[in-house]
Scaffold this motif. Structure first.
Motif, PDB file in Angstrom:
ATOM      1  N   LEU A 113       0.830  -1.202   0.000  1.00  0.00           N
ATOM      2  CA  LEU A 113       0.000   0.000   0.000  1.00  0.00           C
ATOM      3  C   LEU A 113       0.867   1.256   0.000  1.00  0.00           C
ATOM      4  CD1 LEU A 113      -2.526   1.696   0.461  1.00  0.00           C
ATOM      5  CD2 LEU A 113      -2.332   1.190   2.871  1.00  0.00           C
ATOM      6  N   ILE A 114       1.880   1.261   0.859  1.00  0.00           N
ATOM      7  CA  ILE A 114       2.673   2.473   1.020  1.00  0.00           C
ATOM      8  C   ILE A 114       3.510   2.735  -0.224  1.00  0.00           C
ATOM      9  CG2 ILE A 114       4.502   3.495   2.407  1.00  0.00           C
ATOM     10  CD1 ILE A 114       3.159   1.953   4.776  1.00  0.00           C
ATOM     11  N   ILE A 115       4.098   1.669  -0.761  1.00  0.00           N
ATOM     12  CA  ILE A 115       4.893   1.846  -1.978  1.00  0.00           C
ATOM     13  C   ILE A 115       3.993   2.247  -3.139  1.00  0.00           C
ATOM     14  CG2 ILE A 115       6.365   0.653  -3.609  1.00  0.00           C
ATOM     15  CD1 ILE A 115       7.460  -0.879  -1.256  1.00  0.00           C
ATOM     16  N   CYS A 116       2.808   1.650  -3.193  1.00  0.00           N
ATOM     17  CA  CYS A 116       1.872   1.978  -4.270  1.00  0.00           C
ATOM     18  C   CYS A 116       1.498   3.449  -4.222  1.00  0.00           C
ATOM     19  CB  CYS A 116       0.625   1.112  -4.152  1.00  0.00           C
ATOM     20  SG  CYS A 116      -0.738   1.708  -5.146  1.00  0.00           S
ATOM     21  N   GLU A 119       4.322   5.603  -5.395  1.00  0.00           N
ATOM     22  CA  GLU A 119       4.488   5.519  -6.842  1.00  0.00           C
ATOM     23  C   GLU A 119       3.328   6.201  -7.570  1.00  0.00           C
ATOM     24  OE1 GLU A 119       6.765   3.925  -8.747  1.00  0.00           O
ATOM     25  OE2 GLU A 119       5.700   3.952 -10.662  1.00  0.00           O
ATOM     26  N   ALA A 120       2.094   5.898  -7.143  1.00  0.00           N
ATOM     27  CA  ALA A 120       0.938   6.336  -7.913  1.00  0.00           C
ATOM     28  C   ALA A 120       0.552   7.775  -7.619  1.00  0.00           C
ATOM     29  CB  ALA A 120      -0.247   5.429  -7.632  1.00  0.00           C
ATOM     30  N   CYS A 121       0.808   8.236  -6.402  1.00  0.00           N
ATOM     31  CA  CYS A 121       0.356   9.592  -6.071  1.00  0.00           C
ATOM     32  C   CYS A 121       1.504  10.528  -5.743  1.00  0.00           C
ATOM     33  CB  CYS A 121      -0.637   9.521  -4.913  1.00  0.00           C
ATOM     34  SG  CYS A 121      -1.183  11.135  -4.399  1.00  0.00           S
ATOM     35  N   ALA A 122       2.294  10.179  -4.725  1.00  0.00           N
ATOM     36  CA  ALA A 122       3.253  11.154  -4.208  1.00  0.00           C
ATOM     37  C   ALA A 122       4.327  11.537  -5.215  1.00  0.00           C
ATOM     38  CB  ALA A 122       3.907  10.611  -2.943  1.00  0.00           C
ATOM     39  N   SER A 123       4.751  10.582  -6.070  1.00  0.00           N
ATOM     40  CA  SER A 123       5.829  10.936  -6.990  1.00  0.00           C
ATOM     41  C   SER A 123       5.316  11.772  -8.152  1.00  0.00           C
ATOM     42  CB  SER A 123       6.525   9.676  -7.506  1.00  0.00           C
ATOM     43  OG  SER A 123       5.632   8.916  -8.260  1.00  0.00           O
ATOM     44  N   LYS A 124       3.983  11.982  -8.211  1.00  0.00           N
ATOM     45  CA  LYS A 124       3.436  12.761  -9.322  1.00  0.00           C
ATOM     46  C   LYS A 124       2.762  14.049  -8.894  1.00  0.00           C
ATOM     47  CE  LYS A 124       2.632   8.814 -12.341  1.00  0.00           C
ATOM     48  NZ  LYS A 124       2.552   7.693 -11.388  1.00  0.00           N
TER      49      LYS A 124
END
Lengths: 202, 196
Positions: A113-116, A119-124
């Motif tokens: 969950l945390i990695i997802c 990847e999916a939200c915080a890095s963008k």
């Protein structure tokens, strides 16, 4: 104003529509392992929320510097730093809880969950949206864990938070505190969520 | 003699009695994600076995010879995750070079071995169970990999049959898989009394 609305919908998505456990099927291991009773489910949920929130904010701050092939490494290093903090905090202030959860707190490092979310939200997206997303997802995770923990604790021990809530004649089924109960309860709850979703879609 | 016996017992206990998937809930994501077809499940199992054996031994050495000696336990998690990420990178390069078709079918799940909790979990359990010799650590981490392979292959076999079964609509997909896993866990509980 429109901005507020968007923020709010990001927050709500984590709680129902994209609920980490029910809709995205992420973070299964702690979901199954620590929901034997509500107290450990709550501790786990809050620790995961803390790590999720902090790592989302840090990753979002770092997003300009991320190189594609190094990003997973950076994510896991950021996350493991915060997990170490959470682990030490629990050891210091809630020693028996930390004893009981054992290796499942450090295992937040590899919680998908945390990695997802990194990847999916915080890095963008920006820091504020990442913060709200982390909060919503974390709360959704905590609530789900608590519901699961409550069902299993009532069925297996007849109690909630350690206090007896069921009448004397209630037959407890200890199997629900064991791995079997975890898998079956979660499976049936997913079925229930599917039913609710089809009803809502109509 | 006792030593050999202890090693064999440890191996059996981690493969069957303390199976990581069924009794410790570790590695559930690939367990649900890649168990659709038996050949993929087997490949995944082998990859995990390799990574877990390598990283089990490495982290045991790092933990005992470096971190504990210099009182650096605080960086344990960070160090462990670096070792695992390195081992996965190795496997990824190997599979891409020699089994390109398998590499394609794994997709993202191969890189996700890094975040497979079975591996980090085992490394932490080795520390928690106070394993005393490096040989024991090697046997246990290899056994954990074999146990995972066994669990995921059994599941893939069942799921291939399940495709033909008449499952209620609301339980299709993940829910029925979880319930099946629960029944398997129940079956595996039967081994519980085998080793004290």
């Amino acid at each position: 104003m429109a901005d507020d609305k968007k923020t709010f919908s990001v927050f709500l998505a984590g709680i129902w529509k994209e609920n980490p456990v029910f809709a995205l099927l992420l973070g299964m291991c702690p979901t199954l392992a620590v929901t034997g009773d509500v107290k450990s489910a709550l501790t786990m949920g809050l620790s995961a929320t803390f790590v999720l929130l902090c790592s989302n904010v840090v990753v979002s701050l770092l997003r300009g510097l991320l190189k594609p092939h190094l990003r997973i490494l950076i994510f896991t290093l950021t996350i493991s730093t915060f997990v170490t903090i959470a682990d030490l905090f629990l050891k210091a202030f809630l020693p028996d809880m930390s004893e009981k959860l054992g290796p499942y707190i450090p295992l937040i490092i590899v919680n998908c969950l945390i990695i997802c979310r990194a990847e999916a939200c915080a890095s963008k997206s920006g820091v504020w949206i990442s913060f709200v997303d982390g909060l919503g997802m974390g709360l959704g995770f905590t609530i789900t864990l608590c519901i699961l923990g409550a069902v299993r604790e009532i069925l297996s021990l007849g109690s909630l938070f350690g206090y007896r809530v069921m009448p004397d004649g209630f037959i407890t089924m200890f199997a629900f505190a064991l791995p079997v109960g975890a898998f079956v309860t979660l499976g049936l709850m997913l079925g229930l969520v599917n039913i609710i979703n089809t009803k809502l879609a109509k | 003699m006792d030593n050999v016996q202890a090693l064999i017992l440890a191996f059996i206990s981690i493969v069957i009695v303390n199976n990581l998937v069924f009794s410790k809930f570790l590695g559930i994501c690939p367990y649900l994600g890649v168990s659709g077809r038996i050949d993929m499940a087997f490949g995944m199992g082998l990859a995990v076995t390799f990574v877990v054996t390598l990283s089990g031994i490495m982290t045991y050495m790092i933990d005992n010879y470096v971190l504990m000696r210099f009182n650096l336990e605080i960086v344990r998690y960070v160090a462990f995750i670096m070792v695992i990420a390195g081992a996965v990178q190795l496997v990824e390069m190997y599979v891409r070079k020699f089994f390109p078709s398998l590499y394609e079918s794994f997709g993202i799940f191969l890189a996700l071995i890094t975040t497979n909790c079975a591996i980090l979990g085992l490394c932490l359990f080795l520390n928690l169970w106070e394993v005393h010799s490096i040989l024991m650590a090697a046997v246990m981490s290899f056994g954990a990999g074999i146990g995972f392979t066994m669990a995921i292959c059994i599941m893939a076999g069942i799921r291939e049959e399940l495709e033909l079964a008449n499952v209620p609509d609301c339980l299709k997909g993940a829910p029925i898989t979880l319930i099946t896993a629960g029944l398997l866990a129940l079956a595996f509980m039967g081994f519980g009394g085998m080793i004290k």
